[in-house]
Write a protein that holds these residues in place. Sequence first.
Motif, PDB file in Angstrom:
ATOM      1  N   GLY A  32      13.020  49.908  33.797  1.00 52.07           N
ATOM      2  CA  GLY A  32      12.901  50.348  35.181  1.00 52.07           C
ATOM      3  C   GLY A  32      13.279  49.358  36.259  1.00 52.07           C
ATOM      4  O   GLY A  32      13.157  49.668  37.454  1.00 52.07           O
ATOM      5  N   ALA A  33      13.730  48.162  35.921  1.00 51.77           N
ATOM      6  CA  ALA A  33      14.067  47.157  36.931  1.00 51.77           C
ATOM      7  C   ALA A  33      15.371  47.489  37.644  1.00 51.77           C
ATOM      8  O   ALA A  33      16.306  48.029  37.044  1.00 51.77           O
ATOM      9  N   GLU A  34      15.418  47.154  38.933  1.00 56.53           N
ATOM     10  CA  GLU A  34      16.667  47.157  39.696  1.00 56.53           C
ATOM     11  C   GLU A  34      17.263  45.769  39.523  1.00 56.53           C
ATOM     12  O   GLU A  34      16.535  44.771  39.599  1.00 56.53           O
ATOM     13  N   LEU A  35      18.581  45.700  39.318  1.00 55.69           N
ATOM     14  CA  LEU A  35      19.189  44.414  38.996  1.00 55.69           C
ATOM     15  C   LEU A  35      20.314  44.021  39.939  1.00 55.69           C
ATOM     16  O   LEU A  35      21.080  44.862  40.404  1.00 55.69           O
ATOM     17  N   ALA A  36      20.389  42.722  40.168  1.00 55.72           N
ATOM     18  CA  ALA A  36      21.552  42.087  40.784  1.00 55.72           C
ATOM     19  C   ALA A  36      22.245  41.347  39.645  1.00 55.72           C
ATOM     20  O   ALA A  36      21.591  40.675  38.847  1.00 55.72           O
ATOM     21  N   VAL A  37      23.554  41.483  39.556  1.00 55.73           N
ATOM     22  CA  VAL A  37      24.326  40.896  38.465  1.00 55.73           C
ATOM     23  C   VAL A  37      25.441  40.050  39.058  1.00 55.73           C
ATOM     24  O   VAL A  37      26.077  40.444  40.035  1.00 55.73           O
ATOM     25  N   THR A  38      25.680  38.894  38.443  1.00 60.06           N
ATOM     26  CA  THR A  38      26.763  38.027  38.906  1.00 60.06           C
ATOM     27  C   THR A  38      27.834  37.891  37.833  1.00 60.06           C
ATOM     28  O   THR A  38      27.592  38.154  36.651  1.00 60.06           O
ATOM     29  N   TYR A  39      29.010  37.471  38.279  1.00 63.11           N
ATOM     30  CA  TYR A  39      30.108  37.154  37.367  1.00 63.11           C
ATOM     31  C   TYR A  39      30.735  35.860  37.853  1.00 63.11           C
ATOM     32  O   TYR A  39      30.677  35.534  39.050  1.00 63.11           O
ATOM     33  N   LEU A  40      31.316  35.098  36.954  1.00 66.62           N
ATOM     34  CA  LEU A  40      31.820  33.769  37.283  1.00 66.62           C
ATOM     35  C   LEU A  40      32.967  33.789  38.293  1.00 66.62           C
ATOM     36  O   LEU A  40      32.937  33.079  39.285  1.00 66.62           O
ATOM     37  N   ASN A  41      33.998  34.593  38.026  1.00 60.44           N
ATOM     38  CA  ASN A  41      35.192  34.598  38.875  1.00 60.44           C
ATOM     39  C   ASN A  41      35.984  35.882  38.620  1.00 60.44           C
ATOM     40  O   ASN A  41      35.563  36.722  37.824  1.00 60.44           O
ATOM     41  N   GLU A  42      37.104  36.026  39.281  1.00 58.95           N
ATOM     42  CA  GLU A  42      37.905  37.251  39.143  1.00 58.95           C
ATOM     43  C   GLU A  42      38.411  37.451  37.722  1.00 58.95           C
ATOM     44  O   GLU A  42      38.602  38.579  37.288  1.00 58.95           O
ATOM     45  N   ARG A  43      38.635  36.371  37.000  1.00 53.72           N
ATOM     46  CA  ARG A  43      39.062  36.498  35.606  1.00 53.72           C
ATOM     47  C   ARG A  43      37.957  37.102  34.742  1.00 53.72           C
ATOM     48  O   ARG A  43      38.226  37.858  33.806  1.00 53.72           O
ATOM     49  N   ALA A  44      36.709  36.806  35.059  1.00 50.84           N
ATOM     50  CA  ALA A  44      35.569  37.319  34.293  1.00 50.84           C
ATOM     51  C   ALA A  44      35.143  38.716  34.741  1.00 50.84           C
ATOM     52  O   ALA A  44      34.530  39.449  33.968  1.00 50.84           O
ATOM     53  N   ARG A  45      35.467  39.072  35.963  1.00 53.74           N
ATOM     54  CA  ARG A  45      34.987  40.337  36.532  1.00 53.74           C
ATOM     55  C   ARG A  45      35.241  41.565  35.656  1.00 53.74           C
ATOM     56  O   ARG A  45      34.342  42.393  35.470  1.00 53.74           O
ATOM     57  N   PRO A  46      36.449  41.762  35.096  1.00 52.70           N
ATOM     58  CA  PRO A  46      36.691  42.964  34.286  1.00 52.70           C
ATOM     59  C   PRO A  46      35.795  43.076  33.047  1.00 52.70           C
ATOM     60  O   PRO A  46      35.578  44.172  32.544  1.00 52.70           O
ATOM     61  N   PHE A  47      35.272  41.963  32.570  1.00 56.24           N
ATOM     62  CA  PHE A  47      34.391  41.979  31.401  1.00 56.24           C
ATOM     63  C   PHE A  47      32.943  42.277  31.793  1.00 56.24           C
ATOM     64  O   PHE A  47      32.179  42.823  31.008  1.00 56.24           O
TER      65      PHE A  47
END
Length: 163
Positions: A32-47
């Motif tokens: 039930g948690a609402e989440l904020a998620v990060t990614y390292l950079n634009e190269r990592a974003r699609p994954f």
Amino acid sequence: MGLLDGKRGLVVGIANEHSIASGCARAFHREGAELAVTYLNERARPFVQPVAEALDAEIFMPLDVTADADMDALFEAIASSWGQLDFVLHSVAYCPKEDLHGNVVDCSREGFGAAMDISVHSFTPAVCRQGARYPSAAVGQFGAIVKARGAHRSGGLVQYAGR
């Protein structure tokens, strides 16, 4: 009713759908948690983006833990959107490839410094510093900060610091 209904958490370190952080985030979401998620950079974003979408992450932002501007922008967004966090999962680790051999005593001074900066320093000081700058985005009074990393020769490790 899930264990984390009404809780808001930040997940740092999802590399792809198979990463430890991804599995933790799925469990948080399922509870039930609402989440904020990060990614390292634009190269990592699609994954990372498909994982964030499956989690219905309200906040999805880049975060290079060595860049103060990224940390500032992330915690500004959290403060603006949510006001505070209830928990943080930090699942970030790094070591230069040339130092990923043998024992830790075989690591170069530069490699050890880089590994400590990204894997360790980015954990406590960054979260605490941002909490001091943005008290409304600080981990809540009864919140938790969890540091997770992958398994190695001595087995996996999860460190917990409650507040």
